[in-house]
Every structure is written in structure tokens, then in C-alpha cells.
Design an enzyme around this catalytic site. Structure first.
Site, PDB file in Angstrom:
ATOM      1  N   LYS A   1       0.982  -1.190   0.009  1.00 54.58           N
ATOM      2  CA  LYS A   1       0.084  -0.100   0.072  1.00 54.58           C
ATOM      3  C   LYS A   1       0.907   1.200   0.095  1.00 54.58           C
ATOM      4  O   LYS A   1       0.662   2.263  -0.626  1.00 54.58           O
ATOM      5  CB  LYS A   1      -0.915  -0.120   1.197  1.00 54.58           C
ATOM      6  CG  LYS A   1      -2.025  -1.035   1.279  1.00 54.58           C
ATOM      7  CD  LYS A   1      -2.906  -1.098   2.501  1.00 54.58           C
ATOM      8  CE  LYS A   1      -3.855  -2.280   2.305  1.00 54.58           C
ATOM      9  NZ  LYS A   1      -4.487  -2.660   3.566  1.00 54.58           N
TER      10      LYS A   1
ATOM     11  N   GLN B   1      -5.130  -1.405   9.446  1.00 48.28           N
ATOM     12  CA  GLN B   1      -4.825  -2.836   8.847  1.00 48.28           C
ATOM     13  C   GLN B   1      -5.446  -3.978  10.036  1.00 48.28           C
ATOM     14  O   GLN B   1      -5.064  -3.978  11.096  1.00 48.28           O
ATOM     15  CB  GLN B   1      -3.347  -3.135   8.951  1.00 48.28           C
ATOM     16  CG  GLN B   1      -3.264  -4.557   8.078  1.00 48.28           C
ATOM     17  CD  GLN B   1      -3.435  -4.492   6.664  1.00 48.28           C
ATOM     18  OE1 GLN B   1      -3.423  -3.588   5.847  1.00 48.28           O
ATOM     19  NE2 GLN B   1      -4.126  -5.611   6.097  1.00 48.28           N
TER      20      GLN B   1
ATOM     21  N   ASP C   1     -11.541   2.590   4.211  1.00 47.72           N
ATOM     22  CA  ASP C   1     -11.839   1.234   4.137  1.00 47.72           C
ATOM     23  C   ASP C   1     -13.239   0.956   4.006  1.00 47.72           C
ATOM     24  O   ASP C   1     -13.803  -0.123   3.766  1.00 47.72           O
ATOM     25  CB  ASP C   1     -11.115   0.569   5.175  1.00 47.72           C
ATOM     26  CG  ASP C   1     -10.516  -0.701   4.925  1.00 47.72           C
ATOM     27  OD1 ASP C   1     -10.268  -1.034   3.833  1.00 47.72           O
ATOM     28  OD2 ASP C   1     -10.005  -1.130   5.954  1.00 47.72           O
TER      29      ASP C   1
END
Ligand code: NDP
Length: 293
Positions: free
Chosen positions: A54, A98, A121
Site C-alpha cells: 500500500k 490494517q 476502508d
């Protein structure tokens, strides 16, 4: 008949290039550099690989990338304090924590603490609710990737019969909402569904997001259907190395489907869509029109 392979790597590379073009325009015209902050708790090897990828791709797209690595035994309050700081930080437009988080931290509390405007997200209840209500929202990245892959085969998904196998908040549920937005007719299957093979056999579009190696067999698939396999299952290979298989029995499905993703079919699309969401969040926060990606 052998199915056409849907090449997620190429489609993701094209998408990243389009994002980079739009980022360059936003920097040039408005002096704003979209910024993504990724928070990693602990040192899970798979998560470390995702975070590194990422970081590299965010920078390659011309965006700012901020990495925060916290020890596995971090106190929940310290993690919440970091999120509050990132929520206030004007150079951060996207925040991604994460997952999975260590058991000592309550995942729901952490997700709820993220500013919904920076929730790239798409897991905050505000965004999930907006998506379910048919309103503009930041949507989870893997389902967004599934839609883009499907549209690489079909210009329109309108009226198509779709089956989504799996109803997680991360993949299945938001994918159902995105398919409804595309005017597909959607069947949602899960671990209690009966006669899954028959349900699947009616679908023009099959999305498998289960986490069960090769559960969807070739004879479940309608001839010519488009198959998007989200599953990533790690199995021991004959040579002692790990072998990746999807939720679909690929070799069987290849002879029946019209188009199919290889494994990992959607992986690269997820990160590319994270870049899209960060750019969209930056534009929305600064009151700019929606970017052209
Ligand atoms: P979850 O474990 O959160 O959800 C799995 C879903 O599958 C649940 O809804 C469950 O049903 C359903 N399910 C389980 N067993 C069956 C069965 N026998 N028949 C029908 N449905 C079943 O997984 P995720 O959604 O997070 O991930 C799914 C897969 O996708 C995994 O392999 C994961 O690694 C992969 N993945 C890939 C990504 C990428 O490519 N970037 C990103 C995210 C995930 P119920 O709700 O009833 O329990």
C-alpha cells in the site's frame, strides 16, 4: 469452451495510472496532495506485506503515505489517541487500520473512532449505512474492485442475475449493495443457505467470498457465466511451499465459465481501489468535484 481470463493485474495497473493522472491534476490545480495514513498493530507477516505494498503504490500514485507501526501490546487508548490525531491532521485524507487487530483491542471501537470522511476502508457504520441506503459513501475496496472487474466483461450489469456467496461486512454485504446500485438482481448466500449449487447455477455473475478452498465446483456454474473469485486460501503444496487457491475450483470452472479471475483474482484491485477512495476522500474534504476515476 475455455473462459476468458479476467486479468486483475492489468486492470489494476490501468486504474492506478488513472488515479495518478487525477492526483497530478488535483496537486496542480488546487495545491492539495491526497494523503493516506496506514496503521499497523503488531507484526503479522501477511499484514506487513499488504502495508508495504500500500505504501509503495500510494507514493507511486503521487500521494503522501504515512505509516504508523504500533507494538502488538499497544493500549487501546493509545491507538484511539493516534486515530484522533489523524482525524484532525489536515494532510491526512484517508485512514486505514490494517485488520485483523490483536484480541486485546476492540475492532469495532477502533473502526467507529475513524472520521467517516477519512474512512477509506468503508467499514465505519456511517459509510456502511449510507451504502445500504443507496446514498454516496466510501465503499469497501475489495467489493469496488469486484464491480470494476465485472464491468471489464459487461458494459452494464443491469438485470443480470448475480449471486454473492459470503455476507461479511468487508466483502459480501457491501458487494450486494454495489450490485444493487448497478441494477443487478442479487441472491445473497451464506453458510446456512440451502441448495447452493442450484442457486449458483442460475447466476450470470458469481462472486465467491467464503474462505473455503475450491468450494464452488465447475458443475455449479451456468455455462458462460462471469466468475469473480475473491477467496485467498493458503494450502501446503507438494513441494513444501504454500499454494494459493481460491473459493472456486479454477480448472473445473475454466471449462464452463465465460470469464473468470485467476487466484488471487481481486488482490491488486483492492489496493488500487484504496487509492481511488483516498483521492475521492481528499476531493470531498476540500469541497472539490468528484475526481474522474
Ligand atoms: P469471512 O470469514 O468474514 O466471511 C465468510 C463468509 O462466507 C460468511 O458470510 C460465511 O457465512 C460464508 N460461508 C462460510 N462457509 C460457507 C459455506 N459452506 N457455504 C456458503 N457460505 C459460507 O471472510 P471474508 O469475507 O473476510 O473473506 C472471504 C474470502 O475472501 C477469504 O478467502 C479472504 O481471504 C478473501 N479476501 C480477499 C481479499 C482480496 O482479494 N483483497 C480481501 C478480503 C478477503 P456466515 O455469515 O453464515 O458465517
Amino acid at each position: 469452451m475455455t473462459a476468458r481470463i479476467i486479468d486483475g493485474k492489468i486492470i489494476a495497473a490501468e486504474l492506478r495510472a488513472r488515479v495518478a493522472g487525477e492526483v497530478a491534476r488535483v496537486v496542480r490545480e488546487h495545491g492539495i496532495t491526497p494523503g493516506l495514513a496506514v496503521v499497523l498493530v503488531g507484526s503479522d507477516p501477511a499484514s506487513e506485506i499488504y502495508v508495504r505494498s500500500k505504501h509503495k503504490q500510494t507514493q507511486a500514485a503521487g500521494m503522501a503515505s504515512f505509516e504508523h507501526v504500533l507494538p502488538v501490546d499497544v493500549a487501546q487508548d493509545d491507538l484511539l489517541a493516534l486515530i484522533a490525531r489523524l482525524n484532525r491532521d489536515p494532510v491526512v485524507h484517508g485512514i486505514l487500520v490494517q485488520l485483523p487487530l490483536p484480541k486485546s483491542v476492540d475492532t469495532e471501537t477502533i473502526i467507529n473512532a475513524i472520521d467517516p470522511a477519512k474512512d477509506v476502508d468503508g467499514l465505519h457504520p456511517n459509510n456502511a449505512g449510507r451504502l445500504a441506503g443507496g446514498f454516496a459513501a466510501l465503499s469497501p475496496c475489495t467489493p469496488l474492485g469486484c464491480i470494476i472487474l465485472s464491468k471489464s466483461v459487461h458494459a452494464s450489469l443491469q438485470g443480470m442475475n448475480a449471486i454473492v456467496i459470503g455476507r461479511s461486512n468487508l466483502v459480501g454485504r457491501p458487494l450486494v449493495q454495489l450490485l444493487l446500485n448497478e441494477n443487478a438482481t442479487v441472491t445473497i448466500a451464506h453458510s446456512r443457505s440451502r441448495e447452493l449449487a442450484q442457486l449458483c447455477a442460475r447466476a450470470d455473475l458469481v462472486y465467491a467470498a467464503v474462505g473455503k478452498p475450491e468450494m464452488v465446483r465447475g458443475d455449479w456454474i451456468k455455462p458462460g457465466a462471469t466468475v469473480i473469485d475473491v477467496g485467498i486460501n493458503r494450502l501446503p503444496g507438494a513441494d513444501g511451499k504454500t499454494r494459493l487457491v481460491g473459493d472456486v475450483a479454477f480448472q473445473e470452472a475454466l471449462n464452463v465459465a465465460g470469464a473468470i479471475t485467476p487466484v488471487p483474482g481481486v488482490g491488486q484491485m483492492t489496493v488500487a481501489c484504496l487509492l481511488v477512495n483516498t483521492l475521492r476522500a481528499a476531493c470531498a474534504i476540500h469541497g472539490l468535484p468528484k475526481p474522474g476515476v
